[in-house]
Design a protein around this motif. Structure first.
Motif, PDB file in Angstrom:
ATOM      1  N   THR A 167       0.851  -1.186   0.000  1.00  0.00           N
ATOM      2  CA  THR A 167       0.000   0.000   0.000  1.00  0.00           C
ATOM      3  C   THR A 167       0.889   1.238   0.000  1.00  0.00           C
ATOM      4  O   THR A 167       2.094   1.149   0.246  1.00  0.00           O
ATOM      5  N   LYS A 168       0.287   2.402  -0.214  1.00  0.00           N
ATOM      6  CA  LYS A 168       1.070   3.630  -0.224  1.00  0.00           C
ATOM      7  C   LYS A 168       1.726   3.905   1.127  1.00  0.00           C
ATOM      8  O   LYS A 168       2.776   4.532   1.186  1.00  0.00           O
ATOM      9  N   GLU A 169       1.148   3.394   2.204  1.00  0.00           N
ATOM     10  CA  GLU A 169       1.739   3.574   3.531  1.00  0.00           C
ATOM     11  C   GLU A 169       3.038   2.792   3.694  1.00  0.00           C
ATOM     12  O   GLU A 169       3.829   3.075   4.588  1.00  0.00           O
ATOM     13  N   ASP A 170       3.281   1.837   2.831  1.00  0.00           N
ATOM     14  CA  ASP A 170       4.509   1.023   2.907  1.00  0.00           C
ATOM     15  C   ASP A 170       5.705   1.682   2.214  1.00  0.00           C
ATOM     16  O   ASP A 170       6.841   1.268   2.431  1.00  0.00           O
ATOM     17  N   TRP A 172       7.230   4.845   2.282  1.00  0.00           N
ATOM     18  CA  TRP A 172       8.223   5.568   3.082  1.00  0.00           C
ATOM     19  C   TRP A 172       8.995   4.635   4.014  1.00  0.00           C
ATOM     20  O   TRP A 172      10.223   4.695   4.049  1.00  0.00           O
TER      21      TRP A 172
END
Length: 189
Positions: A167-170, A172
């Protein structure tokens, strides 16, 4: 790292992406987010930075940024084609004695099995030339065997790293973990 970082010199970011039919807009978004962070890191670190975009399915080609992130194709995947194109470009334009080379490949990990051995071999050659070579598996298909397992088993280079981004949270945390060791080997979450 195999290649000592040459401060106050040139850097190149080689972005390799699987653009086969399974790489949908979500997967490309994750890859683009990662590549943006990688570019900013290299740009901050070096006086001159160039970016090379390589798109591949069963064949690879150098493309512009627009085509890299927005054009999709269909068909299968030979990961080795992207690595072979990166090696060709390095040989032609980026002498590792002069350039700090950062290469990263984003894919959902789906590769034709007959290409796995060649992909691992060419990934090893990229490790020999790059300050950092990484593989990012983006939103992999659950239940499928991916190239990631072959890399885990066969590619033990200090400057090779893997990351998973579902996911986009992964994005960074994966990027931060990769850079914490300044290119040392291992696997990011």
């Amino acid at each position: 790292m195999k290649n000592e970082i040459r401060r106050n010199s040139n850097g190149v970011v080689i972005c390799i992406m699987d653009t086969s039919g399974s790489m949908d807009q979500t997967r490309k978004y994750l890859a683009r987010s990662f590549y943006f962070l990688l570019y900013q890191f290299v740009r901050y670190r070096y006086e001159q930075v160039e970016v090379v975009f390589i798109a591949h399915t069963t064949e690879a080609k150098e493309v512009d940024e627009q085509e890299f992130f927005h054009k999709g194709e269909s068909g299968g995947t030979f990961i080795s084609s992207g690595y072979a194109k990166a090696l060709e470009i390095i040989e032609e334009r980026y002498n590792p004695a002069v350039w700090n080379i950062y290469a990263f490949h984003c894919s959902d990990g789906d590769n034709w099995e007959q290409d796995d051995a060649k992909a691992v071999e060419l990934a090893g050659k990229l490790c020999e030339l790059c300050n950092l070579f990484g593989y990012g598996e983006v939103a992999a298909h659950h239940g499928y065997s991916t190239i990631r397992r072959k890399f885990q088993e066969q590619l033990n280079q200090d400057n090779f790293i893997m990351a998973q981004m579902q996911t986009k949270e992964d994005v960074w945390p994966a990027f931060k973990r990769i850079l914490e060791k300044d290119g040392a080997g291992g696997e990011a979450p």
